[in-house]
Design an enzyme around this catalytic site. Structure first.
Site, PDB file in Angstrom:
ATOM      1  N   GLY A   1      23.736  33.734  37.440  1.00  0.00           N
ATOM      2  CA  GLY A   1      23.026  34.758  36.698  1.00  0.00           C
ATOM      3  C   GLY A   1      23.500  34.745  35.254  1.00  0.00           C
TER       4      GLY A   1
ATOM      5  N   ARG B   1      15.560  27.195  40.597  1.00  0.00           N
ATOM      6  CA  ARG B   1      14.777  27.364  39.377  1.00  0.00           C
ATOM      7  C   ARG B   1      15.310  26.373  38.352  1.00  0.00           C
ATOM      8  NH1 ARG B   1      18.636  31.572  38.834  1.00  0.00           N
ATOM      9  NH2 ARG B   1      19.549  31.708  36.742  1.00  0.00           N
TER      10      ARG B   1
ATOM     11  N   HIS C   1      41.698  42.272  38.620  1.00  0.00           N
ATOM     12  CA  HIS C   1      40.300  42.630  38.340  1.00  0.00           C
ATOM     13  C   HIS C   1      40.135  43.075  36.876  1.00  0.00           C
ATOM     14  CE1 HIS C   1      36.362  44.171  40.383  1.00  0.00           C
ATOM     15  NE2 HIS C   1      36.127  43.618  39.200  1.00  0.00           N
TER      16      HIS C   1
END
Length: 320
Positions: free
Chosen positions: A154, A180, A283
């Protein structure tokens, strides 16, 4: 900007950044500041646009939602919204959940590249040698001439590839939910992973956590990775089967660099902390100096769209 005037007809927006610190907020709304504190800035039932506090944990982030009977928009400041999706069934009909797609692209892609280079060149080993006052020259692999597989192509995955471009990689392979053609080349479907994984020297995970991606990197996936390959996870911890990964790390066959883990936060004493060949960061793909200006820009744009009743960006789900 008033926190709560019950006689006002203007919709109320709760923001985790002080409204006076965001330039050019649209008129036509009341603004209130709430960043997860114990006290609400007014009646939650009046809130129409709720921007979720950043990195406060699911218990805090979702706490006011049951009281927000007039809610129309939930705006996350994270690219992933897996912690908010279960709340949709309790929201007023028509309320929309929006992600922060694009907000963390630069920062997360930067960390993905940092972890990749640090793991390949064994920067933690050199830091430990420095702490011990020891000069330990070693031969380590470079990123140059390596094949890289990006799983979850993405906006963050594309940003990772942008940053890989100067490093003379032999090949970059891209995988997303469906096939794609992207600006830099073909994107393969998830079904192609069994054929692509064995060719990758580095696998970088940037996929969202969904029912389809939970446990995607399981024992079979890891077994297909070539000896000495590096797994980099800047997605969500639960995309990877932790026990299966531990087995590969402890055997010395694979390396890993993890910004996210399962469980998270990683408890003290967990085997991942001391597993060979792994780097763990807590994180921190998103929280950097890049966050605040991009968060403000996102809120300005979304709030302007909300006021003008224009289509919102990054709508992930709507309450029925």
């Amino acid at each position: 900007m008033s926190a709560d005037h019950s006689g006002s007809l203007r919709p109320l927006a709760w923001l985790p950044i002080r409204p006076e610190e965001i330039e050019d907020l649209p008129g036509g709304l009341e603004y209130a500041y709430w960043n997860g504190g114990p006290d609400y800035p007014g009646d939650p039932a009046r809130c129409a646009f709720y921007c979720v506090p950043y990195m406060k944990g699911p218990a805090v982030e979702t706490r006011p939602l049951p009281l927000m009977s007039g809610l129309r928009v939930v705006q996350a400041l994270t690219a992933g919204v897996d912690n908010l999706l279960p709340e949709m069934e309790r929201l007023p009909s028509g309320a929309r959940l929006c992600s922060a797609r694009g907000l963390h692209d630069a920062s997360t892609a930067e960390l993905a590249l940092t972890l990749t280079l640090a793991a390949l060149r064994d920067i933690p080993g050199f830091v430990r040698a420095q702490d011990a006052g020891e000069w330990r020259p070693v031969f380590r692999p470079a990123l140059a001439d390596k094949s890289v597989l990006i799983v979850g192509y993405g906006s963050i995955g594309a940003a990772v590839e942008d940053r890989l471009a100067p490093f003379e990689c032999a090949r970059v392979m891209r995988v997303a939910r469906s096939a794609r053609t992207a600006a830099r080349g073909p994107v393969h479907p998830v079904a192609a992973l069994p054929e692509l994984v064995p060719d990758a020297d580095v696998v970088i995970l940037t996929t969202p956590l969904t029912a389809q991606t939970r446990g995607l990197v399981d024992a079979g996936f890891l077994a297909r990775m070539k000896d000495g390959a590096l797994l980099v996870n800047v997605a969500r911890g639960a995309v990877v089967d932790t026990e299966a990964l531990l087995g590969e790390l402890e055997s010395g066959r694979l390396l890993a660099a993890l910004d996210v883990t399962d469980p998270e936060p990683l408890p003290a004493g967990h085997p991942l902390w001391k597993a060979p060949g792994v780097i763990v960061t807590p994180h921190v793909g998103g929280p950097s100096s890049a966050f605040l200006p991009r968060a403000k820009a996102l809120l300005r744009d979304q709030l302007a769209r909300f006021v003008l009743d224009e289509p919102l960006r990054n709508v992930v789900a709507a309450a029925v």
